[in-house]
Structure formats: structure tokens, C-alpha cells
Design a protein around this motif. Structure first.
Motif, short mmCIF file in Angstrom:
data_model
loop_
_atom_site.label_atom_id
_atom_site.label_comp_id
_atom_site.label_asym_id
_atom_site.label_seq_id
_atom_site.Cartn_x
_atom_site.Cartn_y
_atom_site.Cartn_z
N TRP A 4 -3.37 1.69 13.02
CA TRP A 4 -3.03 2.46 14.20
C TRP A 4 -1.53 2.37 14.45
O TRP A 4 -0.89 1.40 14.08
CB TRP A 4 -3.84 2.01 15.42
N PRO A 5 -0.94 3.42 15.05
CA PRO A 5 0.50 3.42 15.30
C PRO A 5 0.88 2.39 16.35
O PRO A 5 0.19 2.24 17.36
CB PRO A 5 0.79 4.83 15.79
N ALA A 6 1.98 1.69 16.10
CA ALA A 6 2.49 0.71 17.06
C ALA A 6 3.56 1.37 17.93
O ALA A 6 3.44 1.38 19.15
CB ALA A 6 3.05 -0.51 16.34
N TRP A 7 4.61 1.91 17.30
CA TRP A 7 5.65 2.64 18.03
C TRP A 7 6.44 3.49 17.06
O TRP A 7 6.34 3.34 15.86
CB TRP A 7 6.56 1.71 18.83
N GLU A 8 7.23 4.41 17.62
CA GLU A 8 8.03 5.33 16.82
C GLU A 8 9.39 5.50 17.49
O GLU A 8 9.49 5.59 18.70
CB GLU A 8 7.32 6.68 16.73
N TRP A 18 6.32 2.52 13.10
CA TRP A 18 5.71 1.23 12.76
C TRP A 18 4.22 1.36 12.98
O TRP A 18 3.77 1.93 13.98
CB TRP A 18 6.27 0.11 13.63
N LEU A 19 3.44 0.82 12.05
CA LEU A 19 1.98 0.90 12.13
C LEU A 19 1.39 -0.50 12.00
O LEU A 19 1.85 -1.30 11.18
CB LEU A 19 1.44 1.78 11.01
N GLN A 20 0.37 -0.77 12.79
CA GLN A 20 -0.36 -2.03 12.70
C GLN A 20 -1.51 -1.84 11.71
O GLN A 20 -2.21 -0.83 11.75
CB GLN A 20 -0.95 -2.42 14.05
N ARG A 22 -4.90 -4.00 10.14
CA ARG A 22 -5.72 -5.19 10.31
C ARG A 22 -6.92 -5.12 9.38
O ARG A 22 -7.63 -4.14 9.34
CB ARG A 22 -6.20 -5.32 11.74
N GLU A 32 -3.23 -9.41 9.11
CA GLU A 32 -2.58 -8.44 9.97
C GLU A 32 -1.22 -8.14 9.36
O GLU A 32 -0.51 -9.05 8.91
CB GLU A 32 -2.41 -8.98 11.38
N LEU A 34 2.40 -5.40 9.56
CA LEU A 34 3.19 -4.39 10.25
C LEU A 34 3.88 -3.56 9.17
O LEU A 34 4.67 -4.09 8.39
CB LEU A 34 4.22 -5.03 11.18
#
Length: 170
Positions: A4-8, A18-20, A22, A32, A34
Motif C-alpha cells: 500500500w502507498p505510504a506517501w508521495e 514510497w510504498l509499504q 508486508r 516489512e 519500504l
């Protein structure tokens, strides 16, 4: 496995995302990561795993997450080469070899009780004979932390499989 996307961050007409990532295994182990997508390239920024991953495990990790990660990024997996698999080496510097991933398990289960203590003693003695760090060898064999491995070594000593740490005076 989930991605899932973390931030852009958008800057000068480009974007860095950035994508997480897991992974969870049935035996309780997990990974986990990044991942960073910048200029059409995907690389791993950070990898955390319990138990720690060996270099061979990191190669397997790259193979496992490649498809779902590229799908989440909207990139065809045949066109991009994932060269960031070695960037999470900080957790694999322990020198553990042979901790292969196998059939989607992080590590084979280590026997408990007297058989486990005997195997700890065997690993300990083999590492001493090779001139390697015996505690590290037990850590790699069991998949446990240094503290837990030292506790297992002490239990093997108490069971009589290893010589006492200090000679007792009478």
C-alpha cells in the motif's frame, strides 16, 4: 502479502512515491519493507524481518515482492530490474548462511527440549572447531536473538552437553 502507498512527493513535474510492503508467514515470521518508486525505478529503502534474513533470503524476498510491488506501482515487471534487493543488508550482516526460505516458511522450526539443547551444543562445538563465533552460529541455527541464544547455550551447559563456563574450585 500486502502493498500500500505510504506517501508521495511531487517536485519539478516528477514524483517520488514510497510504498509499504508486508509479508506474513504462518509460523509467525514476518517481513516489512519500504520501497521507493522514482523515475520509473523501484528500489528497497528499508527491510525489517523477524527472524533476520540472510543474503539468500534477501534474493528470495526480491523475487516474492517483485510482481505485487510492480503491480501496485503500475509498472510491468519485465521492464524493470529490481537492483535494490541488497540495500537491506544491515540485518543480514550477521553472516547466517543456510537459513533458506524454503516452502514459504521463514525458517524451519527448531526442536525444543533435550533434542534442541543437544543441537545447540553441536552447533556451538562446530563453530568453535572452525574458529567462528559460536554464539552467532547458534543464532543462525535457531533464528533467535543473541540473548535467547545465550540462554539456550546456558541450558545446554546445564544439561551437560557443553563444558562448564568456569572451572569450579572446591
Amino acid at each position: 502479502m500486502s502493498v500500500w502507498p505510504a506517501w508521495e512527493v511531487r517536485e519539478d513535474g516528477g514524483a517520488t512515491a514510497w510504498l509499504q510492503v508486508r509479508l506474513a508467514f504462518p509460523d509467525g515470521a514476518g517481513v516489512e519493507a519500504l520501497a521507493v518508486l522514482a523515475d520509473g525505478n523501484v528500489s528497497l529503502e528499508d527491510v525489517r524481518a523477524r527472524p533476520a534474513l540472510s543474503l539468500d533470503d534477501l534474493v528470495e524476498l526480491a523475487d516474492w515482492i517483485e510482481g505485487p510491488l510492480f503491480e501496485a506501482c503500475g509498472i510491468a515487471s519485465e521492464t524493470v530490474e529490481d537492483d535494490g534487493a541488497g540495500e537491506g543488508d544491515a540485518e543480514s550482516e550477521d553472516g547466517c548462511a543456510g537459513a533458506g526460505v524454503g516452502a514459504r516458511r521463514a525458517r524451519p522450526p527448531f526442536p525444543r527440549g533435550i533434542q534442541g539443547r543437544w543441537l545447540v551444543a553441536q552447533e556451538y562445538r562446530a563453530a568453535q572447531a572452525e574458529g567462528a563465533d559460536p554464539v552467532l552460529a547458534v543464532m543462525c541455527a535457531t533464528g533467535h536473538s543473541r540473548r535467547k541464544s545465550l540462554r539456550l547455550i546456558a541450558q545446554a551447559r546445564d544439561a551437560g552437553f557443553l563444558a562448564p563456563r568456569h572451572a569450579r574450585r572446591t
